[in-house]
Enzyme design. Structure first.
Site, PDB file in Angstrom:
ATOM      1  CB  SER A  10     -57.021  58.444  16.973  1.00 44.43           C
ATOM      2  OG  SER A  10     -56.526  58.016  15.721  1.00 44.43           O
ATOM      3  CG  HIS A  34     -54.000  57.790  19.980  1.00 43.90           C
ATOM      4  ND1 HIS A  34     -53.485  57.071  21.041  1.00 43.90           N
ATOM      5  CD2 HIS A  34     -54.260  56.884  18.998  1.00 43.90           C
ATOM      6  CE1 HIS A  34     -53.430  55.789  20.711  1.00 43.90           C
ATOM      7  NE2 HIS A  34     -53.888  55.641  19.471  1.00 43.90           N
ATOM      8  CG  ASP A  36     -53.651  55.384  15.793  1.00 44.75           C
ATOM      9  OD1 ASP A  36     -53.429  54.647  16.774  1.00 44.75           O
ATOM     10  OD2 ASP A  36     -54.674  56.077  15.676  1.00 44.75           O
ATOM     11  CG  MET A  38     -51.060  51.845  11.862  1.00 41.24           C
ATOM     12  SD  MET A  38     -52.709  51.519  11.212  1.00 41.24           S
ATOM     13  CE  MET A  38     -53.732  52.179  12.536  1.00 41.24           C
ATOM     14  CG  HIS A  67     -51.310  52.890  19.404  1.00 47.34           C
ATOM     15  ND1 HIS A  67     -52.614  52.621  19.042  1.00 47.34           N
ATOM     16  CD2 HIS A  67     -50.766  51.691  19.740  1.00 47.34           C
ATOM     17  CE1 HIS A  67     -52.841  51.321  19.143  1.00 47.34           C
ATOM     18  NE2 HIS A  67     -51.725  50.736  19.553  1.00 47.34           N
ATOM     19  CG  MET A  69     -50.643  49.681  16.292  1.00 49.26           C
ATOM     20  SD  MET A  69     -52.229  50.354  15.736  1.00 49.26           S
ATOM     21  CE  MET A  69     -51.844  52.097  15.780  1.00 49.26           C
ATOM     22  CG  MET A 138     -55.160  47.485  21.189  1.00 54.49           C
ATOM     23  SD  MET A 138     -55.147  49.231  20.701  1.00 54.49           S
ATOM     24  CE  MET A 138     -56.191  49.226  19.230  1.00 54.49           C
ATOM     25  CG  ASP A 174     -56.810  53.034  20.254  1.00 51.41           C
ATOM     26  OD1 ASP A 174     -57.743  53.510  19.566  1.00 51.41           O
ATOM     27  OD2 ASP A 174     -55.625  52.967  19.849  1.00 51.41           O
TER      28      ASP A 174
HETATM   29  C1  DX5 Z   1     -56.741  51.472  15.505  1.00 51.01           C
HETATM   30  C2  DX5 Z   1     -56.117  52.688  16.125  1.00 51.01           C
HETATM   31  C3  DX5 Z   1     -57.068  53.622  16.745  1.00 51.01           C
HETATM   32  C4  DX5 Z   1     -58.063  54.237  15.799  1.00 51.01           C
HETATM   33  C5  DX5 Z   1     -59.286  54.480  16.585  1.00 51.01           C
HETATM   34  O1  DX5 Z   1     -55.761  50.540  15.262  1.00 51.01           O
HETATM   35  O2  DX5 Z   1     -55.179  52.301  17.126  1.00 51.01           O
HETATM   36  O3  DX5 Z   1     -56.387  54.635  17.492  1.00 51.01           O
HETATM   37  O4  DX5 Z   1     -57.642  55.450  15.248  1.00 51.01           O
HETATM   38  O5  DX5 Z   1     -60.285  54.892  15.725  1.00 51.01           O
HETATM   39  P1  DX5 Z   1     -61.829  54.780  16.140  1.00 51.01           P
HETATM   40  O6  DX5 Z   1     -61.995  55.668  17.356  1.00 51.01           O
HETATM   41  O7  DX5 Z   1     -62.535  55.280  14.942  1.00 51.01           O
HETATM   42  O8  DX5 Z   1     -62.100  53.359  16.471  1.00 51.01           O
HETATM   43 ZN    ZN Z   2     -54.392  53.884  18.405  1.00 47.38          ZN
END
Ligand code: DX5
Ligand code: ZN
Length: 221
Positions: A10, A34, A36, A38, A67, A69, A138, A174
């Site tokens: 990520s 990956h 993310d 948000m 991903h 969110m 998750m 994740d």
């Molecule tokens: C959190 C994300 C993850 C995050 C993981 O909401 O979906 O993908 O980047 O980061 P680490 O590996 O540091 O937990």
């Molecule tokens: Zn993620």
């Protein structure tokens, strides 16, 4: 169980001002990157809007595992597929029409994936297993990198592995994946691993991906 392990770093903890070269740093050893996404509504954090994400997708040397969110996921998810993502993950808690959205992701050329937050049970979603190419369990509350791996999710991972059986569904985890936690997740049955801070806070991100892969493989040979 398939022996193939996938590591999908990520970039949440990478240098956002230089994402092209950050992705390049891990491209030799990683399977996908990956991304993310948000929106500050579904989770209390904001990363990219669709325009910015599309730029990253178009410059990425690695296939992109998006991903999402975001609250308004049904509308935007097919657009991420159309923009060239290899895989698009929607959250079960955000979508209002799981089947239609998963179908739209596939028909726009991406793998369709469903994510479950830690408190979301697996059972109500078993009926969608024919519509998914990946299930994401998750192992932290979504929103931030660098959180602690929730080992209370291990039984859910094992349950998902059992339910997947011979189906060609990737099982991704994740949150909090590191050299300390990846073995437990792999033993429970995960085969696809997101790692953010473990990779990008290390001195050699590409090498860390290789180390993580080796650890995950320990229990499979
Ligand atoms: C959190 C994300 C993850 C995050 C993981 O909401 O979906 O993908 O980047 O980061 P680490 O590996 O540091 O937990
Ligand atoms: Zn993620």
């Amino acid at each position: 169980m398939s022996n193939q392990i996938r590591i999908t770093p990520s970039i949440l903890n990478a240098d956002f001002s230089n994402l092209g070269s950050e992705i390049e740093r891990i491209s030799e050893t990683s399977d996908l990157v990956h991304l993310d996404v948000m929106d500050d509504v579904f989770v209390p954090n904001f990363t990219f809007d669709f325009k910015h994400a599309s730029e990253i997708i178009s410059i990425s040397k690695l296939p992109v595992d998006a991903h999402l969110m975001v609250a308004a996921v049904d509308e935007i998810a097919p657009k991420y597929a159309e923009a060239g993502c290899a895989s698009v993950t929607i959250h079960a808690e955000a979508t209002t029409d799981i089947r239609a959205t998963l179908k739209a992701i596939r028909s726009n050329g991406a793998r369709a994936s469903l994510a479950l937050k830690p408190k979301t049970l697996l059972e109500p979603y078993l009926e969608f297993f024919n519509e998914i190419d990946m299930l994401l369990i998750m192992t932290v509350e979504p929103g931030f990198g660098g959180q602690k791996f929730m080992s209370d999710q291990l039984p859910k991972i094992a349950q998902a592995r059992k339910e997947i059986g011979n189906k060609a569904i990737w099982l991704q985890v994740d949150g909090g994946i590191s050299l300390e936690t990846i073995e437990a997740a792999a033993t429970a049955g995960a085969d696809t691993f997101v790692a953010g801070s473990a990779v990008f806070n290390s001195a050699d991100p590409a090498q860390m991906v290789t180390f993580l892969r080796e650890k995950a493989q320990t229990n499979r040979n």
